[in-house]
Design an enzyme around this catalytic site. Sequence first.
Site, PDB file in Angstrom:
ATOM      1  CG  MET A  14      -2.035   0.969   1.145  1.00 19.90           C
ATOM      2  SD  MET A  14      -3.115   0.682  -0.293  1.00 19.90           S
ATOM      3  CE  MET A  14      -4.423  -0.296   0.415  1.00 19.90           C
ATOM      4  N   GLY A  41       3.398  -1.307  -4.987  1.00 16.61           N
ATOM      5  CA  GLY A  41       4.281  -2.480  -4.890  1.00 16.61           C
ATOM      6  C   GLY A  41       4.737  -2.809  -6.302  1.00 16.61           C
ATOM      7  CE  LYS A  42      10.859  -0.834  -6.805  1.00 14.27           C
ATOM      8  NZ  LYS A  42      10.407   0.486  -7.247  1.00 14.27           N
ATOM      9  CB  ALA A  44       0.750  -5.163  -6.833  1.00 17.79           C
ATOM     10  N   GLY A 212      14.871   7.121 -18.047  1.00 20.74           N
ATOM     11  CA  GLY A 212      13.870   8.162 -17.791  1.00 20.74           C
ATOM     12  C   GLY A 212      13.722   9.079 -18.991  1.00 20.74           C
ATOM     13  N   GLY A 215      15.249   8.123 -22.402  1.00 17.36           N
ATOM     14  CA  GLY A 215      14.796   6.982 -23.198  1.00 17.36           C
ATOM     15  C   GLY A 215      15.363   5.642 -22.752  1.00 17.36           C
ATOM     16  CB  THR A 238       5.157   6.645  -8.217  1.00 22.54           C
ATOM     17  OG1 THR A 238       5.510   7.847  -7.558  1.00 22.54           O
ATOM     18  CG2 THR A 238       5.368   5.461  -7.290  1.00 22.54           C
ATOM     19  CG  ASP A 242       6.691  -0.865 -10.986  1.00 19.06           C
ATOM     20  OD1 ASP A 242       7.773  -1.485 -10.967  1.00 19.06           O
ATOM     21  OD2 ASP A 242       6.263  -0.203 -10.014  1.00 19.06           O
TER      22      ASP A 242
HETATM   23  O1  RIB Z   1       7.909   1.240  -8.417  1.00 16.48           O
HETATM   24  C1  RIB Z   1       7.004   1.972  -7.633  1.00 16.48           C
HETATM   25  C2  RIB Z   1       6.649   1.197  -6.414  1.00 16.48           C
HETATM   26  O2  RIB Z   1       7.788   1.061  -5.606  1.00 16.48           O
HETATM   27  C3  RIB Z   1       5.630   1.867  -5.525  1.00 16.48           C
HETATM   28  O3  RIB Z   1       4.305   1.542  -5.890  1.00 16.48           O
HETATM   29  C4  RIB Z   1       6.018   1.402  -4.144  1.00 16.48           C
HETATM   30  O4  RIB Z   1       5.114   0.499  -3.580  1.00 16.48           O
HETATM   31  C5  RIB Z   1       7.387   0.776  -4.294  1.00 16.48           C
HETATM   32  O5  RIB Z   1       7.321  -0.567  -4.195  1.00 16.48           O
END
Ligand code: RIB
Length: 303
Positions: A14, A41-42, A44, A212, A215, A238, A242
């Site tokens: 979370m 979370g990376k 999820a 970033g 590129g 953020t 991912d």
């Molecule tokens: O990569 C971003 C994620 O890193 C965030 O959502 C946080 O939970 C950390 O795990």
Amino acid sequence: MKKPVVSVVGSINMDLVVSAYKRPAAGETILGKDFQIIPGGKGANQAVATSRLGAEVHMIGRVGEDTFGSNLLKFLEKENVVLDGVEPLLDISSGVAVVTLADQDNDIIVVQGANKYVTPDYIRKFEKQISESDVVLAQLEIPVESVVETARLCHKHGTTFILDPAPAQELPSSLVEHADYITPNQSELSQLLSDGKMSLEQYPQKLIVTEGKNGVLYFDGNDTIKISSYPVKAVDTTGAGDTFNGALGYAISQKYDLQTACEFANAAAALSVTKLGAQGGMPTIDEIRNFLYKNGKQDIVIA
Ligand code: RIB
């Protein structure tokens, strides 16, 4: 058409997100702008990114039997992520990440909580799932020995394994060997080998460096391929990495060639930063298609 099957082995957190006009100095108190509690979370995040693109996604991870844990599972279910590989833990807190957004960038502290209990034994319970996947994605917010075991199982079963080495640490050699793709950002790259020297030329078609705003780079065996970034208005970066990994996993599972896969993932990551929250801006396949078209990349064919 059968959906590609992607499994994600990794963290479920979370995110406690504070937006501020600046970062406080050590020992300083400042007033912030906004506070939100958002799923992250990376692991999820990568599961959600891949699922939004249309893959059948299976999450292998752990949460605590607490309010955050049950809400995180509800969010993942809503995103059509299959949760057979997520067993809640009694008396253990779910993973949390404290995210600060300031000066157009983020910094993050992760408290692993239940993610620490994604052990090698736990991974082995899902060997069948791993063997039946087209692609497996992993990161480093669970114990590294569990990521090593995941890579070993992928290698054993011929499943493509993509490692996002974040948060960065020195990688065991078997992990580097068994990974089909490794996707550090520029600052992570220097922390992956003991001598700090991991170069694109050493790992052709395997090491993909995300820079970033600058590129994406990889070496194709003859030349360094550079894919430029897009000038987008960033609201929250953020989860951009991912989104890149989730989209790369989807593209590889669809057998795109590496350059097309990186173009696709690069566009997905650009779109992801235009909304708040790690998962907020993760695009659908049509959004990526339109974005590439608008940016003059009609030649990139997406199935
Ligand atoms: O990569 C971003 C994620 O890193 C965030 O959502 C946080 O939970 C950390 O795990």
